[in-house]
Design a protein around this motif. Sequence first.
Motif, PDB file in Angstrom:
ATOM      1  N   TYR A 128       0.833  -1.201   0.000  1.00  0.00           N
ATOM      2  CA  TYR A 128       0.000   0.000   0.000  1.00  0.00           C
ATOM      3  C   TYR A 128       0.870   1.254   0.000  1.00  0.00           C
ATOM      4  O   TYR A 128       0.585   2.233  -0.691  1.00  0.00           O
ATOM      5  N   VAL A 129       1.942   1.219   0.785  1.00  0.00           N
ATOM      6  CA  VAL A 129       2.849   2.365   0.855  1.00  0.00           C
ATOM      7  C   VAL A 129       3.528   2.584  -0.488  1.00  0.00           C
ATOM      8  O   VAL A 129       3.656   3.722  -0.971  1.00  0.00           O
ATOM      9  N   HIS A 130       3.953   1.496  -1.134  1.00  0.00           N
ATOM     10  CA  HIS A 130       4.611   1.634  -2.438  1.00  0.00           C
ATOM     11  C   HIS A 130       3.635   2.131  -3.507  1.00  0.00           C
ATOM     12  O   HIS A 130       4.019   2.920  -4.381  1.00  0.00           O
ATOM     13  N   ALA A 131       2.377   1.696  -3.445  1.00  0.00           N
ATOM     14  CA  ALA A 131       1.384   2.192  -4.398  1.00  0.00           C
ATOM     15  C   ALA A 131       1.201   3.701  -4.246  1.00  0.00           C
ATOM     16  O   ALA A 131       1.128   4.440  -5.241  1.00  0.00           O
ATOM     17  N   TYR A 132       1.146   4.160  -3.002  1.00  0.00           N
ATOM     18  CA  TYR A 132       0.999   5.592  -2.725  1.00  0.00           C
ATOM     19  C   TYR A 132       2.236   6.353  -3.205  1.00  0.00           C
ATOM     20  O   TYR A 132       2.125   7.406  -3.845  1.00  0.00           O
ATOM     21  N   TYR A 133       3.416   5.816  -2.911  1.00  0.00           N
ATOM     22  CA  TYR A 133       4.645   6.479  -3.336  1.00  0.00           C
ATOM     23  C   TYR A 133       4.712   6.573  -4.852  1.00  0.00           C
ATOM     24  O   TYR A 133       5.087   7.623  -5.408  1.00  0.00           O
ATOM     25  N   ASP A 134       4.393   5.490  -5.561  1.00  0.00           N
ATOM     26  CA  ASP A 134       4.459   5.501  -7.022  1.00  0.00           C
ATOM     27  C   ASP A 134       3.550   6.580  -7.600  1.00  0.00           C
ATOM     28  O   ASP A 134       3.916   7.292  -8.544  1.00  0.00           O
ATOM     29  N   PHE A 135       2.353   6.700  -7.030  1.00  0.00           N
ATOM     30  CA  PHE A 135       1.425   7.735  -7.470  1.00  0.00           C
ATOM     31  C   PHE A 135       2.007   9.120  -7.219  1.00  0.00           C
ATOM     32  O   PHE A 135       1.988   9.992  -8.100  1.00  0.00           O
ATOM     33  N   ALA A 136       2.551   9.335  -6.010  1.00  0.00           N
ATOM     34  CA  ALA A 136       3.120  10.645  -5.666  1.00  0.00           C
ATOM     35  C   ALA A 136       4.283  10.985  -6.584  1.00  0.00           C
ATOM     36  O   ALA A 136       4.447  12.142  -6.992  1.00  0.00           O
ATOM     37  N   VAL A 144      -3.958   3.321  -6.661  1.00  0.00           N
ATOM     38  CA  VAL A 144      -4.226   4.067  -5.432  1.00  0.00           C
ATOM     39  C   VAL A 144      -5.719   4.048  -5.111  1.00  0.00           C
ATOM     40  O   VAL A 144      -6.110   3.888  -3.951  1.00  0.00           O
ATOM     41  N   ARG A 145      -6.556   4.205  -6.140  1.00  0.00           N
ATOM     42  CA  ARG A 145      -8.007   4.140  -5.919  1.00  0.00           C
ATOM     43  C   ARG A 145      -8.395   2.790  -5.315  1.00  0.00           C
ATOM     44  O   ARG A 145      -9.171   2.724  -4.355  1.00  0.00           O
ATOM     45  N   GLU A 146      -7.836   1.717  -5.862  1.00  0.00           N
ATOM     46  CA  GLU A 146      -8.129   0.374  -5.336  1.00  0.00           C
ATOM     47  C   GLU A 146      -7.635   0.239  -3.897  1.00  0.00           C
ATOM     48  O   GLU A 146      -8.298  -0.373  -3.048  1.00  0.00           O
ATOM     49  N   MET A 147      -6.468   0.815  -3.617  1.00  0.00           N
ATOM     50  CA  MET A 147      -5.903   0.748  -2.270  1.00  0.00           C
ATOM     51  C   MET A 147      -6.797   1.471  -1.269  1.00  0.00           C
ATOM     52  O   MET A 147      -7.055   0.971  -0.165  1.00  0.00           O
ATOM     53  N   PHE A 148      -7.308   2.644  -1.647  1.00  0.00           N
ATOM     54  CA  PHE A 148      -8.195   3.372  -0.744  1.00  0.00           C
ATOM     55  C   PHE A 148      -9.482   2.580  -0.482  1.00  0.00           C
ATOM     56  O   PHE A 148      -9.977   2.542   0.651  1.00  0.00           O
ATOM     57  N   ALA A 149     -10.012   1.954  -1.539  1.00  0.00           N
ATOM     58  CA  ALA A 149     -11.231   1.166  -1.364  1.00  0.00           C
ATOM     59  C   ALA A 149     -10.992  -0.007  -0.417  1.00  0.00           C
ATOM     60  O   ALA A 149     -11.864  -0.378   0.372  1.00  0.00           O
ATOM     61  N   ARG A 150      -9.794  -0.562  -0.458  1.00  0.00           N
ATOM     62  CA  ARG A 150      -9.485  -1.739   0.357  1.00  0.00           C
ATOM     63  C   ARG A 150      -9.192  -1.360   1.800  1.00  0.00           C
ATOM     64  O   ARG A 150      -9.515  -2.103   2.724  1.00  0.00           O
ATOM     65  N   THR A 151      -8.546  -0.216   2.013  1.00  0.00           N
ATOM     66  CA  THR A 151      -8.064   0.126   3.351  1.00  0.00           C
ATOM     67  C   THR A 151      -8.960   1.110   4.095  1.00  0.00           C
ATOM     68  O   THR A 151      -8.881   1.193   5.326  1.00  0.00           O
ATOM     69  N   GLY A 152      -9.765   1.885   3.363  1.00  0.00           N
ATOM     70  CA  GLY A 152     -10.583   2.892   4.016  1.00  0.00           C
ATOM     71  C   GLY A 152      -9.831   4.167   4.359  1.00  0.00           C
ATOM     72  O   GLY A 152     -10.388   5.061   5.008  1.00  0.00           O
ATOM     73  N   VAL A 153      -8.575   4.295   3.927  1.00  0.00           N
ATOM     74  CA  VAL A 153      -7.824   5.532   4.142  1.00  0.00           C
ATOM     75  C   VAL A 153      -8.469   6.646   3.312  1.00  0.00           C
ATOM     76  O   VAL A 153      -8.863   6.415   2.157  1.00  0.00           O
ATOM     77  N   PRO A 154      -8.619   7.861   3.848  1.00  0.00           N
ATOM     78  CA  PRO A 154      -9.272   8.933   3.100  1.00  0.00           C
ATOM     79  C   PRO A 154      -8.570   9.247   1.782  1.00  0.00           C
ATOM     80  O   PRO A 154      -7.334   9.364   1.735  1.00  0.00           O
ATOM     81  N   VAL A 155      -9.345   9.384   0.727  1.00  0.00           N
ATOM     82  CA  VAL A 155      -8.800   9.668  -0.595  1.00  0.00           C
ATOM     83  C   VAL A 155      -8.070  11.010  -0.622  1.00  0.00           C
ATOM     84  O   VAL A 155      -7.174  11.244  -1.443  1.00  0.00           O
ATOM     85  N   GLU A 156      -8.435  11.915   0.303  1.00  0.00           N
ATOM     86  CA  GLU A 156      -7.800  13.239   0.333  1.00  0.00           C
ATOM     87  C   GLU A 156      -6.305  13.175   0.607  1.00  0.00           C
ATOM     88  O   GLU A 156      -5.579  14.127   0.289  1.00  0.00           O
ATOM     89  N   THR A 157      -5.833  12.074   1.188  1.00  0.00           N
ATOM     90  CA  THR A 157      -4.387  11.965   1.406  1.00  0.00           C
ATOM     91  C   THR A 157      -3.634  11.877   0.087  1.00  0.00           C
ATOM     92  O   THR A 157      -2.420  12.119   0.047  1.00  0.00           O
ATOM     93  N   ALA A 158      -4.332  11.560  -1.005  1.00  0.00           N
ATOM     94  CA  ALA A 158      -3.727  11.604  -2.340  1.00  0.00           C
ATOM     95  C   ALA A 158      -4.128  12.859  -3.099  1.00  0.00           C
ATOM     96  O   ALA A 158      -3.286  13.518  -3.711  1.00  0.00           O
ATOM     97  N   THR A 159      -5.411  13.211  -3.041  1.00  0.00           N
ATOM     98  CA  THR A 159      -5.860  14.355  -3.840  1.00  0.00           C
ATOM     99  C   THR A 159      -5.325  15.684  -3.310  1.00  0.00           C
ATOM    100  O   THR A 159      -5.171  16.637  -4.085  1.00  0.00           O
ATOM    101  N   ASP A 160      -5.028  15.768  -2.011  1.00  0.00           N
ATOM    102  CA  ASP A 160      -4.417  16.994  -1.492  1.00  0.00           C
ATOM    103  C   ASP A 160      -3.039  17.226  -2.105  1.00  0.00           C
ATOM    104  O   ASP A 160      -2.629  18.379  -2.305  1.00  0.00           O
TER     105      ASP A 160
END
Length: 288
Positions: A39-47, A93-109
Amino acid sequence: MNTAEHDVWGSEDVSSGKGAGDENFPVGSLLISRQMRPYVHAYYDFARVIDDIVDTDRLDPQAKIARLNAMEEVVRGTRTASQRPDAQTAARVREMFARTGVPVETATDLIVAFRQDAVKNRYGTWDELVEYCRYSANPVGRFLLDLHGEGPQTAGPSDALCTALQVINHLQDCADDLRKLDRCYLPREWMEREGARLEDLYGPFALPALRRVFDAMLDEVDRLNDEASRLPALVRDRRMRMECAVIVGLSKRLAARLRREDPVAGRVKLSRGDVLAAMAGALRVIGG
């Protein structure tokens, strides 16, 4: 894909070729559990992708914003991702948010900050810079803490740590940012107060006026790091607590290096000794 879709994504490869190894601090390090690491790597790749979009010289500001908007729409689920690798990072990242429930704003911000980078290249005051960090850096810490199920009490110290790290990065890259991107995050108000000029960043070393600006920014970083020192004790997950303690230690050590060394003369980096000392310090914090 229709023509309109192609116009948004374009055909330009904007990848910088950077990876986790190019960062000051470990991304998805071994301190983070194996379960959480993907999940962390998916977020990093997106960032990394959205950072590359805004920093490329192959797109004009309008094209950058259009592509960033498309990435946000994919993350929010209002646009279907193309098969391009950059769009696929948003889909993951969208799939990761759906799976974990982490707020999508942590990416869209993050996209809020990068849209700003596409059109804004100077900062007038320290407060203006801190507001930028609210979107460019603070979401990263909140993502990691939300992913680990940490409570709202961690938000303030986490934001302080992430803002400190972002300002440290601005200081490390101050000369390159101006030379390569025509971007400067040093507060213009403080530059004028000390008699420093943007042109000073092109020199072989920092002149006294510019050094005073660096030190004023580091004074604020030290205050932020003091607030960030509260974070490990507030984190329940033991591995994440250790990760936070290590990063706080590294942030303090890199700030101290920037006091002693000149980021205009060359990039100021952590040494292996800094990393080992930060890990030892974290063990003392956790053990205490």
